[in-house]
Design an enzyme around this catalytic site. Structure first.
Site, mmCIF file in Angstrom:
data_model
loop_
_atom_site.group_PDB
_atom_site.id
_atom_site.type_symbol
_atom_site.label_atom_id
_atom_site.label_comp_id
_atom_site.label_asym_id
_atom_site.label_seq_id
_atom_site.Cartn_x
_atom_site.Cartn_y
_atom_site.Cartn_z
ATOM 1 C CB VAL A 293 48.636 73.709 -1.465
ATOM 2 C CG1 VAL A 293 48.776 72.936 -0.119
ATOM 3 C CG2 VAL A 293 47.284 74.332 -1.519
ATOM 4 C CB SER B 154 53.408 77.284 -2.073
ATOM 5 O OG SER B 154 53.724 77.870 -0.474
ATOM 6 C CD GLN C 138 52.562 81.967 -0.701
ATOM 7 O OE1 GLN C 138 53.228 80.885 -1.374
ATOM 8 N NE2 GLN C 138 52.797 82.658 0.327
ATOM 9 C CE1 TYR D 161 52.981 82.334 3.424
ATOM 10 C CE2 TYR D 161 53.844 80.152 2.135
ATOM 11 C CZ TYR D 161 53.176 81.055 3.455
ATOM 12 O OH TYR D 161 51.905 80.467 3.402
ATOM 13 C CB SER E 210 41.722 84.289 2.106
ATOM 14 O OG SER E 210 42.652 83.124 2.814
ATOM 15 C CG HIS F 57 46.606 81.089 5.857
ATOM 16 N ND1 HIS F 57 47.565 81.235 4.771
ATOM 17 C CD2 HIS F 57 47.206 79.263 6.057
ATOM 18 C CE1 HIS F 57 48.814 80.281 4.278
ATOM 19 N NE2 HIS F 57 48.470 79.686 5.557
ATOM 20 N N GLY G 265 37.498 77.370 2.040
ATOM 21 C CA GLY G 265 36.185 77.061 2.404
ATOM 22 C C GLY G 265 35.153 76.220 0.789
ATOM 23 N NE ARG H 127 42.466 73.559 4.563
ATOM 24 C CZ ARG H 127 41.854 73.613 5.934
ATOM 25 N NH1 ARG H 127 40.969 73.055 6.209
ATOM 26 N NH2 ARG H 127 42.481 74.455 6.356
#
Length: 324
Positions: free
Chosen positions: A24, A52, A74, A76, A209, A211, A244, A266
């Protein structure tokens, strides 16, 4: 049950639980404890922490906070290969053992709430610590005449310009395979064909996933996609689940449908926002306790006992729900 255990084996290593704290970004927005605090409590609970690229803490600071705790990185994508290789090198040297590559967020989805609030913290210099502390990025920015500490906004724009803005190719995945020693996990897989192609590319794992539902409105639910992907590659790759998850029962459902581990995002950040690292720790402990208790009540001694035989799919008019 005296023999009850929720331990799992992922990529040849034993883990105390099937729970992983997923990546996150910009956790410093929620509490000053930020990523370093969450990484610290994850280490205490022996739960892998996934850092992240969009972090408000550096790779090195998170590694120091995590100490001997399990940690994943993770990625990007960044355009400049020298900077990309520098990120991989730093992650490896700082004890991050698994590379998680997000494929579903090469550009942001349509997010009206973020647009209404003008939410894009990166342009204000928040969430860029992985880039700002990278020696290759710093050297290139300074060679161009910039000074990060003197012009945070300018540096932020330069870093954001390095990040994703185009779809990825399988050749790029092969480039990572050549430059990362350790498991590579592709996050954002929702289609059987992509899962099979990932296997051909030599990736060791997948995270089914969408996202967290933040990218494509009306996208297929990840739990619906999970079983067919497990059937396609689950005996050759480590298939995991994300999106979720809120309770221990949610974890059980994913495990029963074939996931080897489950990522949460989350709920941990909600805890962080309310109570800092102690709040994050409380959320993780609660989900683990719920998982342990739920498995016991369902007669499951180990994660291996979580099978599709334990699931029943019941149809309601206009709805479809999975129930234990």
């Amino acid at each position: 049950m005296d023999k009850q255990s929720i331990s799992v084996n992922l990529f040849g290593l034993g883990y105390k639980t099937p729970l992983i704290v997923g990546p996150v970004g910009v956790q410093g927005l929620f509490h000053n404890d930020k990523e370093t605090g969450v990484a610290e409590v994850c280490a205490e609970l022996e739960v892998p922490y996934t850092l992240s690229t969009a972090s408000s803490s550096s790779i090195e600071d998170v590694a120091a906070a995590s100490k001997s705790g399990p940690r994943w990185f993770q990625l990007y994508w960044v355009h400049d290969k020298d900077i990309l290789l520098s990120l991989l090198k730093r992650a490896k040297e700082n004890g991050f053992t698994v590379l998680v590559v997000s494929l579903d967020t090469w550009t942001l989805g349509w997010r009206p709430t973020d647009l209404d609030q003008g939410y894009f913290p990166f342009y204000w210099g928040i969430g860029n610590e992985v880039g700002f502390t990278d020696p290759v990025f710093r050297a290139k920015y300074e060679k161009a005449g910039g000074r990060i500490e003197e012009d945070i906004i300018g540096a932020a724009k330069a870093w954001v310009a390095e990040l994703d803005d185009q779809p990825h190719t399988w050749e790029q995945v092969e480039f990572l395979r050549r430059h990362w020693e350790g498991p590579i996990v592709l996050k954002g897989i929702q289609h059987v064909g992509d899962a099979r192609r990932a296997l051909e590319t030599g990736c060791e794992g997948l995270i089914v996933s969408n996202h967290g539902g933040r990218q494509v409105d009306g996208a297929i639910g990840s739990l619906d996609a999970l079983p067919e992907i497990v059937d396609a590659v689950g005996d050759k790759m480590t298939v995991m689940f994300d999106s979720g998850v809120r309770t221990g029962a949610d974890v059980m459902k994913a495990l029963c449908l074939g996931a080897k581990a489950v990522l949460i995002g989350r709920p941990v950040i909600y805890g962080l926002a309310i109570g800092g690292k102690k709040g994050a720790k409380s959320v993780i402990e609660g989900i683990l306790a719920d998982l342990w208790q739920g498995m016991g009540l369902a007669g499951m001694e180990t994660v291996a006992d979580c099978s599709r035989d334990c699931m029943r799919r019941i149809k309601y008019p206009g709805d479809l729900k999975s129930m234990l």
